[in-house]
Scaffold this motif. Structure first.
Motif, PDB file in Angstrom:
ATOM      1  N   GLN A   1     -29.655 -30.592  -5.216  1.00 32.41           N
ATOM      2  CA  GLN A   1     -28.333 -30.268  -4.692  1.00 32.41           C
ATOM      3  C   GLN A   1     -28.308 -28.868  -4.102  1.00 32.41           C
ATOM      4  O   GLN A   1     -27.743 -28.627  -3.040  1.00 32.41           O
ATOM      5  CB  GLN A   1     -27.271 -30.404  -5.785  1.00 32.41           C
TER       6      GLN A   1
ATOM      7  N   GLU B   1     -33.100 -34.249 -14.616  1.00 32.15           N
ATOM      8  CA  GLU B   1     -31.761 -33.696 -14.409  1.00 32.15           C
ATOM      9  C   GLU B   1     -31.830 -32.337 -13.725  1.00 32.15           C
ATOM     10  O   GLU B   1     -31.095 -32.050 -12.788  1.00 32.15           O
ATOM     11  CB  GLU B   1     -31.049 -33.548 -15.755  1.00 32.15           C
TER      12      GLU B   1
ATOM     13  N   TYR C   1     -32.545 -32.815 -10.185  1.00 32.17           N
ATOM     14  CA  TYR C   1     -31.392 -33.204  -9.382  1.00 32.17           C
ATOM     15  C   TYR C   1     -30.569 -31.978  -9.009  1.00 32.17           C
ATOM     16  O   TYR C   1     -30.052 -31.864  -7.901  1.00 32.17           O
ATOM     17  CB  TYR C   1     -30.515 -34.221 -10.122  1.00 32.17           C
ATOM     18  N   GLY C   2     -30.441 -31.078  -9.958  1.00 35.64           N
ATOM     19  CA  GLY C   2     -29.731 -29.840  -9.677  1.00 35.64           C
ATOM     20  C   GLY C   2     -30.407 -29.063  -8.561  1.00 35.64           C
ATOM     21  O   GLY C   2     -29.745 -28.555  -7.641  1.00 35.64           O
TER      22      GLY C   2
ATOM     23  N   ALA D   1     -28.536 -30.559 -15.059  1.00 35.77           N
ATOM     24  CA  ALA D   1     -28.536 -30.391 -13.614  1.00 35.77           C
ATOM     25  C   ALA D   1     -27.900 -29.052 -13.236  1.00 35.77           C
ATOM     26  O   ALA D   1     -28.320 -28.400 -12.270  1.00 35.77           O
ATOM     27  CB  ALA D   1     -27.785 -31.545 -12.962  1.00 35.77           C
ATOM     28  N   GLU D   2     -26.918 -28.645 -14.016  1.00 42.49           N
ATOM     29  CA  GLU D   2     -26.270 -27.375 -13.738  1.00 42.49           C
ATOM     30  C   GLU D   2     -27.288 -26.234 -13.719  1.00 42.49           C
ATOM     31  O   GLU D   2     -27.272 -25.368 -12.843  1.00 42.49           O
ATOM     32  CB  GLU D   2     -25.195 -27.055 -14.786  1.00 42.49           C
TER      33      GLU D   2
ATOM     34  N   LEU E   1     -29.363 -26.383 -10.645  1.00 43.52           N
ATOM     35  CA  LEU E   1     -28.597 -25.942  -9.484  1.00 43.52           C
ATOM     36  C   LEU E   1     -28.515 -24.422  -9.431  1.00 43.52           C
ATOM     37  O   LEU E   1     -28.758 -23.784  -8.400  1.00 43.52           O
ATOM     38  CB  LEU E   1     -27.178 -26.541  -9.572  1.00 43.52           C
TER      39      LEU E   1
END
Lengths: 348, 348
Positions: free
Chosen positions: A269, A262, A265-266, A233-234, A237
């Motif tokens: 965000q 994942e 999801y990043g 996710a990092e 993002l």
DNA sequence: CGTAAGCAGGAAATCGGTTTCATTGGCATA
DNA sequence: TATGCCAATGAAACCGATTTCCTGCTTACG
């Protein structure tokens, strides 16, 4: 009786010999009762079974394995055990193995490359079969496995010269569906792919399918449309934050296909942080269809990859091959399928 | 040479005998070169080693195990392999095992109760030690393990009469911290606990700690303050949806401690759906401190549970006990710690 | 009534290692 | 020179099963 060699604290478990003498038969008969009951008179069998129950005898797996060359253990080597995909795959493998009466020896081989000595890394000789997933092209395992004559099924990788059984995922279909779905509301030049590691087999094949799907529509993908990072996710993002910051004033809207959920999801965000609406200004599709996908808001559209099924199929293939070692290599392709939820659908 | 018993397709791997004759020594000497080099003259050793390399000899693990009663395999039995907690625990165990030169045999024993015959379920006799997590009080495994003399470490459960090594998590501390943190901005009557399955050890001990922490402040917990379900986001969503719907017009604000992060994510979604602000109207704390915790918005406060560390510690304990079988049982308690992020902090 | 066939079950070889015990030769000491 | 000790190695027992022969009996058939 001469337990000379055993530390006195080890009380020596009941062996077939104990059962045999308790039932006044030879060890051969006890063995037959267990493995080939038809060969023993039922009266004798009953007596032996009584002795077995009485003594709570359990055959020694090692001795049995030494004799039969079968241990009932399957190995599975994954690049990592981390993350929902692998976890799910492992679960599928485990439950299938259990159902087939096998045990599962796991091993995350990821970091072999570093350490150096790949040897003794996997318990060849102890396992009846091995499922390997070779994300990184290290692949020192394969030759070693071939040498040791252990049946191998390769997961999710180029089917190495067709010599092994294999299970792959049909990334092309799902990816193509996803791209076409994005194109319903986004221009081909605004379609973006954010993958995992460039060397990763899935990432590579998804990127290729992404390119191909756009080519179908006559669009030639530019390098900037493809990004590679990690399956975290990092990374999603970071990627989205930069991308959103650098977008022009044109405010054209993006269609993003993430390499897994994942990453998606990043991206979500980052959009939330930047006040960018999904699916209003950015249509987003993930990969894997993880459990959270239908729980986040907006609900995440995702290309469903049957992770558990991969593991289960691998075990099934292995079990079959243990029984018929000389069957022709089987190559299984599992389908992927776009699951459309909210994150990618824009009703103008 | 009489390979009568082997299917002709199996070419018989190189054995210690082959090495011995290649180096013109006895098998005993070969064995010594491998396991006790000090006993062999260096010239001889060199010759043997050359033969080993030449033939690519690998000792047969089964035969070795039969003789030494050590296989280099550790078993780990979990209620399930699913979810980030178990996945992470497994990862910790795997990497520690690898580091110690052991292999890991996994097994999700969850559904033993159903099937009936618990036997043959775990490869006793094949493993040198077993780490077992008994969420449900089935526990048929433990007696069996005790009988088979395999070293056992119990994870995250009542330390059964102190007879086994154990690793537990100090739920009390983290839970207490969490409750006190909630009480900074919420009344004790508005503190709610949404746990997993009632029988689950962690759920039970967290509920107890929750109750105790409130009692410290002179508040006696009412039954409605404690809910039990499953460790899923769905349960959290369902619970919160109903709870929010049935709340009075008082609009007092809640402090919610979830049994794990998944449940907390479910609660977050429910709040989002209902237009309830976190942390404005509801302060939320999860458990496990999963990777997503710092990625969702608001960032989720969570009680950090060192899952990987549990697995690693279990393996370490097992490895130690394999070496000293008669040491006194060790009971390890790993700390938990509240990680405060955004979801629980209300700055009026 | 004699003999072939078939069924039950036992003795022993085997799987591939480890370890004990015995043997041999070399060297130091009495 | 005889004795003792130690180092190096081999022969063989052993770990605990499976499986191949082989032996006795019983039964069926000509």
């Amino acid at each position: 009786m001469s337990s000379r060699r055993l530390p006195s604290s080890q009380p020596r478990a009941v062996s077939i010999e104990d059962v045999a003498s308790a039932a006044s038969v030879s060890t051969a008969t006890v063995s037959r009762v267990l493995n080939n009951p038809g060969l023993v008179a039922s009266a004798t069998a009953k007596r032996v079974q009584a002795a077995i129950d009485e003594l709570e005898y359990r055959p020694n797996i090692l001795a049995k394995g030494l004799s039969t060359r079968k241990t009932g253990v399957l190995g599975i080597a994954l690049p990592d055990i981390f993350g929902e995909f692998y976890s799910e795959l492992l679960r599928g493998a485990d439950s299938e193995a259990r159902a087939s009466g096998y045990h599962l020896l796991v091993s995350s081989e990821a970091r072999i490359g570093d350490g150096g000595h790949a040897e003794s890394t996997l318990a060849f000789g102890l396992i009846d079969g091995l499922a390997v997933m070779i994300t990184e092209p290290d692949a020192r395992i394969l030759p070693e496995a071939a040498r040791s004559k252990v049946p191998v099924v390769v997961l999710d990788a180029e089917t190495q010269g067709q010599r092994f059984d294999s299970v792959v995922v049909d990334n092309a279909v799902g990816t193509r569906e996803a791209v076409h779905h994005l194109l319903e509301s986004v221009g081909p030049a605004e379609c973006l792919f954010v993958g995992g590691p460039r060397e990763n087999f899935d990432t590579a094949s998804r990127a290729a399918a992404f390119t191909a799907a756009l080519a179908e529509r006559g669009h030639r993908v530019r390098a900037e449309q493809l990004s590679f990072g990690t399956y975290t996710a990092e990374w999603g993002l970071k990627w989205a934050t930069e991308r959103l910051a650098s977008r022009g004033t044109g405010r054209s809207c993006f269609g993003v296909l993430a390499g897994n959920d994942e990453i998606a999801y990043g991206v979500m965000q980052a959009c939330q942080d930047a006040g960018v609406s999904i699916p209003g200004e950015l249509r987003l599709i993930g990969c894997d269809d993880s459990r959270l996908a239908s729980l986040v808001r907006p609900r995440l559209s995702s290309v469903r990859v049957p992770a558990a099924e991969i593991g289960a199929a691998a075990v099934r293939l292995l079990v079959r091959r243990v029984k018929e070692p000389n069957a022709a290599p089987t190559h299984l392709t599992l389908p992927t399928k776009l699951v459309i939820r909210e994150s990618s659908v824009w009703r103008g």
